[in-house]
Design a protein around this motif. Structure first.
Motif, short mmCIF file in Angstrom:
data_model
loop_
_atom_site.label_atom_id
_atom_site.label_comp_id
_atom_site.label_asym_id
_atom_site.label_seq_id
_atom_site.Cartn_x
_atom_site.Cartn_y
_atom_site.Cartn_z
N UNK A 166 0.84 -1.19 0.00
CA UNK A 166 0.00 0.00 0.00
C UNK A 166 0.88 1.23 0.00
N UNK A 167 0.68 2.15 -0.92
CA UNK A 167 -0.26 2.11 -2.03
C UNK A 167 0.23 1.16 -3.12
N UNK A 168 -0.71 0.57 -3.83
CA UNK A 168 -0.39 -0.40 -4.87
C UNK A 168 0.25 0.29 -6.07
N UNK A 169 1.27 -0.33 -6.66
CA UNK A 169 1.86 0.25 -7.88
C UNK A 169 0.87 0.16 -9.04
N UNK A 170 1.08 0.97 -10.05
CA UNK A 170 0.17 1.01 -11.19
C UNK A 170 0.06 -0.33 -11.91
N UNK A 171 1.15 -1.09 -11.94
CA UNK A 171 1.13 -2.37 -12.67
C UNK A 171 0.27 -3.42 -11.98
N UNK A 172 -0.07 -3.25 -10.69
CA UNK A 172 -0.85 -4.24 -9.96
C UNK A 172 -2.34 -4.13 -10.28
N UNK A 173 -2.90 -2.97 -10.13
CA UNK A 173 -4.31 -2.77 -10.46
C UNK A 173 -5.30 -3.13 -9.35
N UNK A 174 -4.84 -3.67 -8.23
CA UNK A 174 -5.74 -4.00 -7.11
C UNK A 174 -5.90 -2.76 -6.25
N UNK A 175 -7.13 -2.48 -5.85
CA UNK A 175 -7.39 -1.34 -5.00
C UNK A 175 -7.85 -1.82 -3.63
N UNK A 176 -7.40 -1.14 -2.61
CA UNK A 176 -7.79 -1.46 -1.23
C UNK A 176 -9.17 -0.89 -0.98
N UNK A 177 -10.08 -1.74 -0.49
CA UNK A 177 -11.42 -1.28 -0.14
C UNK A 177 -11.46 -0.93 1.35
N UNK A 178 -11.66 -1.93 2.18
CA UNK A 178 -11.68 -1.72 3.64
C UNK A 178 -10.77 -2.70 4.35
N UNK A 179 -9.80 -3.23 3.63
CA UNK A 179 -8.88 -4.18 4.23
C UNK A 179 -7.98 -3.46 5.24
N UNK A 180 -7.63 -4.18 6.29
CA UNK A 180 -6.79 -3.63 7.35
C UNK A 180 -5.37 -3.45 6.85
N UNK A 181 -4.78 -2.29 7.14
CA UNK A 181 -3.39 -2.03 6.79
C UNK A 181 -2.49 -2.65 7.85
N UNK A 182 -1.39 -3.25 7.41
CA UNK A 182 -0.44 -3.91 8.31
C UNK A 182 0.95 -3.39 8.03
N UNK A 183 1.81 -3.49 9.05
CA UNK A 183 3.21 -3.14 8.84
C UNK A 183 4.10 -4.38 8.92
N UNK A 184 3.49 -5.56 9.02
CA UNK A 184 4.22 -6.82 9.02
C UNK A 184 3.65 -7.74 7.95
N UNK A 185 4.43 -8.73 7.55
CA UNK A 185 4.00 -9.69 6.54
C UNK A 185 3.41 -10.90 7.26
#
Length: 50
Positions: A13-32
């Motif tokens: 997040x934010x997604x690069x242009x080549x990905x095309x997926x948009x975040x709706x209401x998914x939780x943002x994380x700082x870990x994998x």
């Protein structure tokens, strides 16, 4: 760097242009999180990127 999981796939997040997926209401994380696939377009290195 922030991440979000959509349809069991980890995206940056934010997604690069080549990905095309948009975040709706998914939780943002700082870990994998474990047990999810990594988006090839968001998390892999591409030629020409720094």
């Amino acid at each position: 760097m922030l991440y979000f999981v959509k349809d069991n796939t980890l995206h940056r997040f934010p997604s690069p242009k080549r990905c095309g997926v948009q975040r709706d209401r998914e939780k943002l994380r700082d870990t994998v999180p474990h047990g999810v696939e990594q988006c090839v377009y968001c998390l892999k290195r591409w030629p020409g990127e720094e």
